[in-house]
Structure formats: C-alpha cells, structure tokens
Design a protein around this motif. Structure first.
Motif, PDB file in Angstrom:
ATOM      1  N   VAL A 251    -153.329  14.127 107.964  1.00  0.00           N
ATOM      2  CA  VAL A 251    -152.678  12.824 107.804  1.00  0.00           C
ATOM      3  C   VAL A 251    -153.036  12.316 106.413  1.00  0.00           C
ATOM      4  CG1 VAL A 251    -152.562  10.438 108.619  1.00  0.00           C
ATOM      5  CG2 VAL A 251    -152.790  12.297 110.266  1.00  0.00           C
ATOM      6  N   ARG A 252    -152.021  12.013 105.598  1.00  0.00           N
ATOM      7  CA  ARG A 252    -152.270  11.494 104.253  1.00  0.00           C
ATOM      8  C   ARG A 252    -152.681  10.028 104.362  1.00  0.00           C
ATOM      9  NH1 ARG A 252    -152.461  14.156  99.870  1.00  0.00           N
ATOM     10  NH2 ARG A 252    -151.022  12.861  98.710  1.00  0.00           N
ATOM     11  N   ASP A 253    -153.291   9.506 103.305  1.00  0.00           N
ATOM     12  CA  ASP A 253    -153.804   8.138 103.432  1.00  0.00           C
ATOM     13  C   ASP A 253    -152.709   7.084 103.299  1.00  0.00           C
ATOM     14  OD1 ASP A 253    -153.377   8.592 100.800  1.00  0.00           O
ATOM     15  OD2 ASP A 253    -155.285   7.778 100.090  1.00  0.00           O
ATOM     16  N   LEU A 254    -151.453   7.469 103.025  1.00  0.00           N
ATOM     17  CA  LEU A 254    -150.360   6.497 102.978  1.00  0.00           C
ATOM     18  C   LEU A 254    -149.474   6.713 104.194  1.00  0.00           C
ATOM     19  CD1 LEU A 254    -149.557   6.806  99.192  1.00  0.00           C
ATOM     20  CD2 LEU A 254    -150.786   4.965 100.331  1.00  0.00           C
ATOM     21  N   GLU A 255    -149.157   5.617 104.885  1.00  0.00           N
ATOM     22  CA  GLU A 255    -148.483   5.752 106.184  1.00  0.00           C
ATOM     23  C   GLU A 255    -146.984   5.945 106.058  1.00  0.00           C
ATOM     24  OE1 GLU A 255    -150.585   3.391 105.364  1.00  0.00           O
ATOM     25  OE2 GLU A 255    -151.927   2.852 106.997  1.00  0.00           O
ATOM     26  N   TYR A 256    -146.406   5.896 104.843  1.00  0.00           N
ATOM     27  CA  TYR A 256    -144.955   6.002 104.786  1.00  0.00           C
ATOM     28  C   TYR A 256    -144.436   7.415 105.054  1.00  0.00           C
ATOM     29  CZ  TYR A 256    -145.927   6.764  99.702  1.00  0.00           C
ATOM     30  OH  TYR A 256    -146.407   7.196  98.490  1.00  0.00           O
ATOM     31  N   TYR A 257    -145.335   8.380 105.169  1.00  0.00           N
ATOM     32  CA  TYR A 257    -144.878   9.742 105.443  1.00  0.00           C
ATOM     33  C   TYR A 257    -144.349   9.868 106.874  1.00  0.00           C
ATOM     34  CZ  TYR A 257    -146.993  11.042 101.039  1.00  0.00           C
ATOM     35  OH  TYR A 257    -147.294  11.127  99.707  1.00  0.00           O
TER      36      TYR A 257
ATOM     37  N   PHE B 203    -144.940  -2.045 101.777  1.00  0.00           N
ATOM     38  CA  PHE B 203    -143.782  -1.371 102.358  1.00  0.00           C
ATOM     39  C   PHE B 203    -144.182   0.005 102.878  1.00  0.00           C
ATOM     40  CE2 PHE B 203    -140.013  -3.646 100.077  1.00  0.00           C
ATOM     41  CZ  PHE B 203    -140.426  -4.831 100.651  1.00  0.00           C
ATOM     42  N   GLY B 204    -144.215   0.129 104.180  1.00  0.00           N
ATOM     43  CA  GLY B 204    -144.495   1.422 104.786  1.00  0.00           C
ATOM     44  C   GLY B 204    -145.949   1.844 104.687  1.00  0.00           C
ATOM     45  N   THR B 205    -146.824   0.969 104.191  1.00  0.00           N
ATOM     46  CA  THR B 205    -148.231   1.346 104.115  1.00  0.00           C
ATOM     47  C   THR B 205    -149.094   0.192 104.599  1.00  0.00           C
ATOM     48  OG1 THR B 205    -148.716   0.458 101.929  1.00  0.00           O
ATOM     49  CG2 THR B 205    -147.754   2.656 102.011  1.00  0.00           C
ATOM     50  N   ALA B 206    -150.092   0.495 105.394  1.00  0.00           N
ATOM     51  CA  ALA B 206    -150.997  -0.552 105.861  1.00  0.00           C
ATOM     52  C   ALA B 206    -152.263  -0.582 105.015  1.00  0.00           C
ATOM     53  CB  ALA B 206    -151.345  -0.332 107.328  1.00  0.00           C
ATOM     54  N   GLY B 207    -152.645   0.586 104.497  1.00  0.00           N
ATOM     55  CA  GLY B 207    -153.925   0.672 103.790  1.00  0.00           C
ATOM     56  C   GLY B 207    -153.837   0.378 102.308  1.00  0.00           C
TER      57      GLY B 207
ATOM     58  N   LEU C 268    -150.535  -4.433  90.059  1.00  0.00           N
ATOM     59  CA  LEU C 268    -150.392  -3.260  89.212  1.00  0.00           C
ATOM     60  C   LEU C 268    -149.984  -2.116  90.131  1.00  0.00           C
ATOM     61  CD1 LEU C 268    -153.461  -3.290  86.802  1.00  0.00           C
ATOM     62  CD2 LEU C 268    -151.074  -3.735  86.253  1.00  0.00           C
ATOM     63  N   ARG C 269    -149.083  -1.273  89.641  1.00  0.00           N
ATOM     64  CA  ARG C 269    -148.556  -0.173  90.447  1.00  0.00           C
ATOM     65  C   ARG C 269    -149.677   0.647  91.106  1.00  0.00           C
ATOM     66  NH1 ARG C 269    -146.047   2.313  85.895  1.00  0.00           N
ATOM     67  NH2 ARG C 269    -148.037   3.192  85.411  1.00  0.00           N
ATOM     68  N   PRO C 270    -149.865   0.533  92.435  1.00  0.00           N
ATOM     69  CA  PRO C 270    -150.918   1.298  93.092  1.00  0.00           C
ATOM     70  C   PRO C 270    -150.414   2.663  93.555  1.00  0.00           C
ATOM     71  CG  PRO C 270    -150.006  -0.257  94.636  1.00  0.00           C
ATOM     72  CD  PRO C 270    -149.192  -0.384  93.379  1.00  0.00           C
TER      73      PRO C 270
ATOM     74  N   GLY D 274    -138.540   6.920 105.859  1.00  0.00           N
ATOM     75  CA  GLY D 274    -138.338   5.503 106.165  1.00  0.00           C
ATOM     76  C   GLY D 274    -138.455   4.576 104.968  1.00  0.00           C
ATOM     77  N   LEU D 275    -139.034   5.067 103.868  1.00  0.00           N
ATOM     78  CA  LEU D 275    -139.429   4.150 102.786  1.00  0.00           C
ATOM     79  C   LEU D 275    -138.245   3.449 102.122  1.00  0.00           C
ATOM     80  CD1 LEU D 275    -141.708   2.915 101.164  1.00  0.00           C
ATOM     81  CD2 LEU D 275    -141.679   4.921  99.679  1.00  0.00           C
ATOM     82  N   LEU D 276    -137.144   4.197 101.875  1.00  0.00           N
ATOM     83  CA  LEU D 276    -136.025   3.566 101.156  1.00  0.00           C
ATOM     84  C   LEU D 276    -135.353   2.469 101.964  1.00  0.00           C
ATOM     85  CD1 LEU D 276    -136.346   6.335  99.459  1.00  0.00           C
ATOM     86  CD2 LEU D 276    -134.099   5.674  98.607  1.00  0.00           C
ATOM     87  N   SER D 277    -135.499   2.532 103.296  1.00  0.00           N
ATOM     88  CA  SER D 277    -134.869   1.496 104.126  1.00  0.00           C
ATOM     89  C   SER D 277    -135.507   0.129 103.861  1.00  0.00           C
ATOM     90  CB  SER D 277    -134.950   1.866 105.603  1.00  0.00           C
ATOM     91  OG  SER D 277    -136.285   1.815 106.040  1.00  0.00           O
TER      92      SER D 277
END
Lengths: 220, 391
Positions: free
Chosen positions: B260-266, B48-52, B70-72, B290-293
């Motif tokens: 740019v942080r390594d998670l794309e949901y920002y 969700f919201g992350t490609a990497g 496991l929670r990443p 966008g993440l909660l959507s």
C-alpha cells in the motif's frame, strides 16, 4: 549475508536468549567487539538503541531490534515486522507533586504549562499536545531523575521498568504514555532483495516469541 | 527544526541534472511531453484523494488570507492541469515532469525532494499499466542500473481479499493504515480484533499480506479465486503481468499482495522500485482512477515518480560519474588574449570544456588553481605558439 543491528546494554542478554531459541547464532556480547560474524550467514552489529533505527533506515543493517519508544522517536523509512515481547517497560511521565496530588490537578496547578526533561522529545511532544498542555521540551541525554530535583524541569518523560530509580530520587509515576516492548524492524530494500533469508529469520523469531506475545494484545 | 532545502552542489547537482535529462529524453521518445506543474496549490486540493498528505504539506497564507500549500505532490496539480487546461488534448495524454515536491517528514522537518515522473492519463487498459511499468524499467536500464526489482501490488485485489476474509469496514481502515505505515505489528493487532477470523485464518492472511511472492507464482501466489469480488482485479493483474512477460520483465517483478503506497488516491495496480545497496526505494507509482474526478472529469490514469536523489546516489555508489567533465585551462601569455580565446573556442567546439584564465597572476598560481580544480590540462598560448604545461 544478513546484518542485524542489536541494542547494547539492558536488552542485549534478553535478545541473545530469544535469538538462540529462534535457532539463530548466539550474540557474543561482552568482549568489546561491535561487529561480529556469527555464522550461518548472519552478522550482528551492536549499537545504541536509538542508533539501531538509523542503521536500518540507511541500509547499513538489514534488520534491527530496538524498543518501540525509539521507533516513535524516529518514524518512517523501515518496516516494523514483529513485537518480540521482550524488554517490556513503559514510557511514563514522572515528577514530584505535593503528597496526594494527582496528575490532573498537578497540570491544573501549573495552568497547563510544564517544562519536560526527556530523551524522547517526539513522544513527549505528541502526548502533551494530545492533552492540550503546552510543554517546553528540555532535551537531556540521561540521568533525567535529576532534573525535577534541581528545578530544571517540572516533570520527566522516561522509560520506567520497576520504578526503583524514580523512587530513589523521590519521584512518582504520574501517567503512562506508551507501553514498550522490543520490535524487529527491517530496511525496505533488504526486504525485497533478501526476502527469503528475512522470512526465515522472522518465522523463527515468531515461533520463539510464541505465546509470550499472544498473551496480551499487540501494541499499536 | 532542520530544513532540507533540496540543495545540491557541483558534482551532485550535475549528476542530478544528468539523471533528469536522460529520463526526460527517454520519456519524450515514448511520446511523453513535459509540463511544469504550479509551485503551490489551494489548500483543499492537498486533501483530494489523500488523507495523509495534508499533515505533510508546507502551507502558507496569501495576502487575501487564502491558505495555500507548496506542492507536496506532483500528481495532484498535474491531474488538475489535465482536467482543465489540457482537457482539449486528445487522449491518452502522456505527460512528464521534473520538479521538487515539498513535504514535512514524520518527525516534522521540511524537505524539498526532486522527482522525475510521468503520467498516462485516459488509459484504463492493462496496456497502460504495462507501458508505465515497462518504461520505469527501461529508465533504470538507460541510467545503467540493471539490478532493480519492482514490487507490485493491487489496491482492488487487496480490498477484495480483505472483504472476502471477513474483515469489517472499520477494521479494513486500520489494516490499510497499518500496511501504508509498513507496520506489521499494528496489522496483526487490527486483524486480531476481528471476531469472525479464527487464529489459523488470521495467521494465513497475515502471511499472505506480508510475504512477497515471485511473479512466476502468479498473482497473490494463488490460483484464480472463486470469489466474484477478487475475480476482476485478479484478472487485471494477470493481464498486466502477462504483458510484462512480453517486455522481458518477469524476473524483475515480485508480487507484494499487501503493498500500500502512502497516498490513498491509488485505485488499482501499484508498484515500488528498489535496487540493492541503496537504503530507500528509488520510486514508485500506480493507477489512480479516482483523482481526476475531484477536478470534474472522470478519467482513468496511471503514472510513477522517481526520487532523483536516490537515482543520483545509486550512480555515485556504483562509481559512475557520467556528469563529470574535466576542463582545460587556457592561459594567455605575453598579452596573447585573442589567441587564447580562439584556442578555448576550438576546445569547446570539439565537445570539451575550456576555461580561460583571468590573468594578472603568476603562472604558478594558475597552475595551482588548475590542480585543485581538477583540470585535464593547462595550455599556455603566446604569440610564438602554444605549449601544454604538465600538471
């Protein structure tokens, strides 16, 4: 004070020449010292090319110079700032197939299973996985050319510059995995706390690298 | 494959727990309430919201054959909690957590990484971004780390800057990937492939994306842009920076237009915190509207996480061992066990640490134990009274 980790050996002289052209103090390699105050707020540290990445990642050095192949083996935790355009070579697969047999038929003849001797396990693993070939990686520290000759491995994955050593051992280059040049890397914290000094050094090196790098497309 | 199970022993564990405790205490005082996120999540949520992130996740099958991970990351499961179980709570919702994330590093080895972080959900204003940034700074001061620096970027401003420079959508993906990888060689290669970008413009853009600017110089080191696209994110960043002035933080802030942080949901303001002498950043965060959507509600949100190991290491490097408390060893002599227990109770009541010797060994052995254990003192208690034995 900026600490720069430099590779001993093959690259050292080319690095020193480039640094001088960039207006940096020369690297007085060769007298056995591994750590030297070079003046102008610069300190050099000499280590094995693979260890350069570790020094930078762990913050023992602010900047480092090492081959792109070493970055592929040790990904993440640093900034890759600049392609220095020196130490040009390639990471390749080499072996001794029967005369006239190409790389693809070599793989087919082995049912897409090969034993690979290498100092570059991550790059080798990634390359063979992308071909759908099942590779058994045999990690070795050096003198890889020996492995196929004594039946330890089918092929080797190693840096190739002129191909002379391969030839002397009856091996031929079968496929290129990665074009390699030396890169300038930086510790992420140093980049923030020594921003000005790092920027000055990078600008000098960029100017010294000049057209040499622009002449070809920069690597990935 | 090496597995970093996140283990911590004795002093290191104490230091880590002390850091987590102090942070939770501070954040509670700002109204943040603790949640314990679930230890695993359905596989699809990892993307969700992350490609990497999926490539870094440690996945497994449950007995029904469903893929779990496991929670990443802590923010994704907390976003789900906010959108579902906590949907009825008033907004803004202030949440904190202190748990590990489980990730495979780029080389493939798995690691359990303890994080302490907070999320501010339901606030879109610059005040929300400023609160989160100010609280990150206040956290470091509370731990006694004064010499930190906060690198600030803005995803919206970066996107608009690239668009206005004529960077095509295809090239923009490569540019963002190169920036997230912190690979400026790949960045230059991505920019070199853009026909509309002349060499001088390319060099200028490259410098703007890779050279940090002190916050005093204004966002992106340039006056207000004339382009419409950049105006809104530029104003947002300016407002946050002005608020940080009020918090007295301007000197700690550096603008990094290419951060740019390594998670794309920002989606908006992002930041990373570093302290000198440490190899790795202490943590970071930003706005992820966008993440909660992905979980069915459309809510703005912002937050950050500290890498607790790095904080603990920073304290140890600075010679601070706030968690260390040396015990007193109380030894009962001639069967005076009740008196020894009473003495130990007194030490503990006064805030000290007391261990009662288990007995049945010569006093010499008890003393040797006390020396190796790093005891503050040894008190021998008998019917005749007590005696402190020098170590």
């Amino acid at each position: 004070m900026i600490t720069v980790a430099l590779p001993k050996g093959r690259l050292a002289e080319e690095v020193s020449d480039l640094f001088v052209r960039a207006g940096l103090p020369p690297v007085a390699a060769g007298d056995g010292r591994l750590l030297m105050e070079a003046g102008e707020g610069v300190r050099y540290l000499l280590s094995r090319p693979g260890d350069v990445v570790t020094y930078v990642k762990e913050g023992a050095a602010d900047l480092g110079v090492t081959g792109k192949d070493m970055l592929v083996e040790n990904p993440g935790g640093y900034y890759e700032l600049l392609d220095l355009g020196i130490g040009r070579c390639r990471l390749s697969v080499a072996g001794a197939p029967p005369a006239g047999m190409g790389w693809e038929s070599f793989l087919a003849a082995r049912a897409n299973r090969v034993r690979v001797a290498t100092k570059h396990p991550l790059a080798a693993h990634g390359y063979f996985a992308s071909l759908g070939v099942q590779a058994e990686i045999i990690p070795l520290g050096g003198a890889l050319e020996l492995a196929p000759q004594v039946g330890l491995a089918d092929v080797i994955v190693d840096l190739v510059q002129t191909g002379r050593t391969l030839k002397a051992n009856g091996l031929v280059e079968l496929a290129e995995i990665l074009p390699v040049t030396a890169r300038l890397i930086a510790n992420p914290v140093s980049l923030r706390f020594k921003a000005e000094a790092v920027d000055r050094l990078v600008r000098g090196l960029r100017a010294a690298v000049g057209g040499a790098v622009d002449a070809h497309a920069p690597g990935r | 494959m090496v597995v970093d199970g996140g283990e911590a022993l004795l002093e290191e564990a104490a230091r880590r727990r002390w850091v987590e405790g102090r942070l939770a205490e501070l954040w509670s005082a700002w109204g943040y309430r603790e949640v314990v996120p679930p230890a695993w999540l359905p596989w699809e949520e990892v993307g969700f919201g992350t490609a990497g992130l999926p490539a870094q996740a440690c996945k497994f099958l449950d007995p029904l054959g469903r893929v779990l991970s496991l929670r990443p990351d802590n923010t994704i499961p907390i976003a789900r909690l906010a959108a579902t179980d906590l949907a009825g709570q008033p907004r803004p919702l202030r949440l904190l957590y202190r748990t590990e994330v489980y990730r495979r590093r780029k080389g493939g080895e798995a690691a359990a990484l303890p994080q302490s972080g907070l999320e501010l959900i339901g606030g879109a204003s610059p005040q929300a971004d400023a609160e989160v940034l100010a609280l990150a700074a206040e956290s470091l001061r509370t731990l006694g780390l004064e010499d930190f620096r906060i690198a600030v970027g803005h995803v919206g401003l970066l996107a608009a800057t690239l668009e206005e420079a004529g960077v095509t959508a295809e090239a923009r993906r490569r540019v963002m990937a190169a920036l997230a990888d912190r690979n400026y060689v790949a960045l230059e290669a991505a920019l070199t492939g853009i026909p509309s970008l002349a060499a001088a413009e390319r060099a200028d853009l490259l410098r703007r994306l890779t050279v940090p600017v002190p916050a005093g110089a204004g966002p992106a080191g340039a006056p207000a842009p004339d382009g419409d696209g950049r105006m809104a994110p530029w104003r947002n960043l300016s407002e946050v920076l002005a608020l940080l002035d009020l918090y007295g933080l301007r000197d700690h802030v550096v603008i990094e237009p290419g951060l740019v942080r390594d998670l794309e949901y920002y989606t908006g303001l992002v930041f990373e915190i570093a302290a000198p002498g440490l190899a790795r950043p202490l943590g970071g965060g930003g706005r992820y509207d966008g993440l909660l959507s992905w979980f069915g509600t459309d809510e703005p949100a912002t937050g950050f996480a500290f890498e607790v190991r790095e904080l603990a290491r920073a304290l140890a490097d600075r010679g601070r061992d706030p968690a260390a408390r040396r015990p007193v060893l109380v030894v009962a002599r001639d069967g005076a066990a009740p008196a020894a227990w009473e003495r130990a109770r007194g030490i503990r009541a006064a805030g000290g640490v007391a261990e009662v010797d288990l007995g049945r060994r010569p006093l010499e052995e008890s003393l040797a134990y006390a020396r190796r254990r790093g005891c503050r003192a040894v008190v021998a208690v008998s019917a005749r009274g007590e005696e402190e034995i020098p170590l």
